[in-house]
Write an enzyme that holds these catalytic residues in place. Structure first.
Site, PDB file in Angstrom:
ATOM      1  CD  GLU A 188      -2.753   1.375   2.453  1.00 34.19           C
ATOM      2  OE1 GLU A 188      -2.627   0.577   3.395  1.00 34.19           O
ATOM      3  OE2 GLU A 188      -3.619   2.260   2.445  1.00 34.19           O
TER       4      GLU A 188
ATOM      5  CE  LYS B  19      -6.033  -0.128   1.804  1.00 32.00           C
ATOM      6  NZ  LYS B  19      -6.729  -0.742   2.947  1.00 32.00           N
TER       7      LYS B  19
HETATM    8  P1  13P Z   1      -9.293   4.294   4.217  1.00 31.87           P
HETATM    9  O1  13P Z   1     -10.159   3.549   3.244  1.00 31.87           O
HETATM   10  O2  13P Z   1     -10.064   4.928   5.346  1.00 31.87           O
HETATM   11  O3  13P Z   1      -8.331   5.223   3.537  1.00 31.87           O
HETATM   12  O4  13P Z   1      -8.414   3.206   4.957  1.00 31.87           O
HETATM   13  C1  13P Z   1      -7.876   2.175   4.239  1.00 31.87           C
HETATM   14  C2  13P Z   1      -6.611   1.728   4.855  1.00 31.87           C
HETATM   15  O5  13P Z   1      -6.463   0.584   5.209  1.00 31.87           O
HETATM   16  C3  13P Z   1      -5.530   2.712   5.004  1.00 31.87           C
HETATM   17  O6  13P Z   1      -4.347   2.062   5.334  1.00 31.87           O
END
Ligand code: 13P
Length: 343
Positions: free
Chosen positions: A177, A222
């Site tokens: 991510e 992600k």
């Molecule tokens: P949000 O969808 O609130 O951005 O959170 C997703 C997430 O796991 C951030 O690390």
């Protein structure tokens, strides 16, 4: 259930389903509870997560995986059932946030490096024993007058790749991510600036994943969508967001990656759903495209619950609604009509 990385990753991006990010750290969940005037105790956090994981219709039909925080993966429901077991029973894959948070990056004012690599191999073994089959590590890239720096992007991409390799060695699928923020302290940038920074970030991340020997078939990306900063004077239509997001992903993400699960990042519930649906409706994508939302899946649920036991059923209905709308979006079939009818 197969324990091959490729099979777990495929389950995480099952068509029509997506991931529930319920891995708020103690600090973040306190902020969410503050908004409903609830004190964040261990029991309150347990009650809230239990409410989510016992939402049977939502979990069984629309949720493919759940990201947990260290406290939650060890917690038991009120009746003594481990919360991980509730998740597994619903058919969703349990996962765990393993980074130790974004910390100030030395000599780069305002930028951060995500920490947590020391001892990670050992911690992953323990989490595997606790039932986790995937993990999450969030790197944060902010946009500002002289940001991001090369150093910030390189250091974070390198850490993501080391994390991903350690996960795969432990039999755990890494969610990689790299979040380009839409709600940083400045956030006046437009969508095209978000595009350029996201492109730079993703190119660097995939280069580092390659150097680290990460198996792309056994991971999930992600990313953020291509949206303007929340303080930008230049707004972008849902069609523009969808088009630019697919364009940058096609330019940067190899088709060997089985799936991409977006973060919501501060988008409203409705827009996060609409954007995802438009991308899937356009079709012709080499990867499965779905959600891994935290706020955009939970905001209405927390508000409806308000910390009161008598509101649990209504809160579960709110969660089912949002999960169903996003399930439709993951199939490119969401519509304003579906949204209104159910509401
Ligand atoms: P949000 O969808 O609130 O951005 O959170 C997703 C997430 O796991 C951030 O690390």
């Amino acid at each position: 259930m197969s324990d091959r990385l490729e099979d777990i990753a495929a389950r995480m991006v099952t068509p029509g389903k997506g991931i529930l990010a319920a891995d708020e750290s103690s600090g973040t969940i306190k902020k969410r509870f503050d908004s409903i005037g609830l004190t964040s105790t261990e029991d309150a956090r347990r009650d809230y997560r239990e409410l989510l994981f016992r939402s049977d219709d939502a979990m069984k039909n629309y949720i493919s995986g759940v990201i947990l925080y260290d406290e939650t993966i060890r917690q038991k429901a009120k009746d003594g059932t481990p919360l991980v077991e509730l998740i597994a029973r619903s058919g969703a894959v349990p996962g765990i946030k393993v980074d130790a948070g974004a910390k100030p990056l030395t000599f780069q004012k305002g930028e951060t490096i995500t920490e947590g690599l020391d001892g990670l191999g050992e911690r992953l073994k323990e989490y595997y024993g606790l039932g986790a089959r995937f993990a999450k590590w969030r790197a944060v890239i902010d946009i500002g007058p002289s940001m991001p720096s090369h150093n910030c992007i390189n250091a974070n991409a390198h850490a993501l790749a080391r994390y991903a390799a350690l996960c795969q060695e432990a039999g755990i699928v890494p969610i990689v991510e790299p979040e380009v923020l839409m709600d940083g302290p400045v956030a006046t940038h437009d969508a095209d600036t978000c595009y350029k920074v996201t492109e730079w970030t993703l190119k660097t991340v995939f280069q580092e994943l390659y150097y680290a020997g990460v198996n792309l078939e056994g991971m999930v990306l992600k990313p953020n969508m291509i949206v303007p900063g929340k303080n930008s004077p230049k707004k972008a239509s849902p069609a523009e967001v969808a088009e630019k997001t697919v364009m940058v992903l096609k330019a940067c993400v190899p088709p060997a990656v089985p799936g991409i699960a977006f973060l919501s990042g501060g988008q409203s519930d409705g827009l996060a759903t609409e954007h995802l649906s438009l991308m899937n409706a356009a079709g012709g994508l080499p990867w499965s495209l779905t959600f891994s939302y935290g706020r955009a899946l939970q905001a209405a649920t927390i508000k409806t619950w308000g910390g009161k036991p008598e509101n649990v059923a209504a809160a579960q209905r709110a969660f089912l609604h949002r999960a169903r709308m996003n399930g439709l979006a993951a199939a490119g079939k969401w519509s304003q009509d579906a949204e209104k009818k159910a509401a």
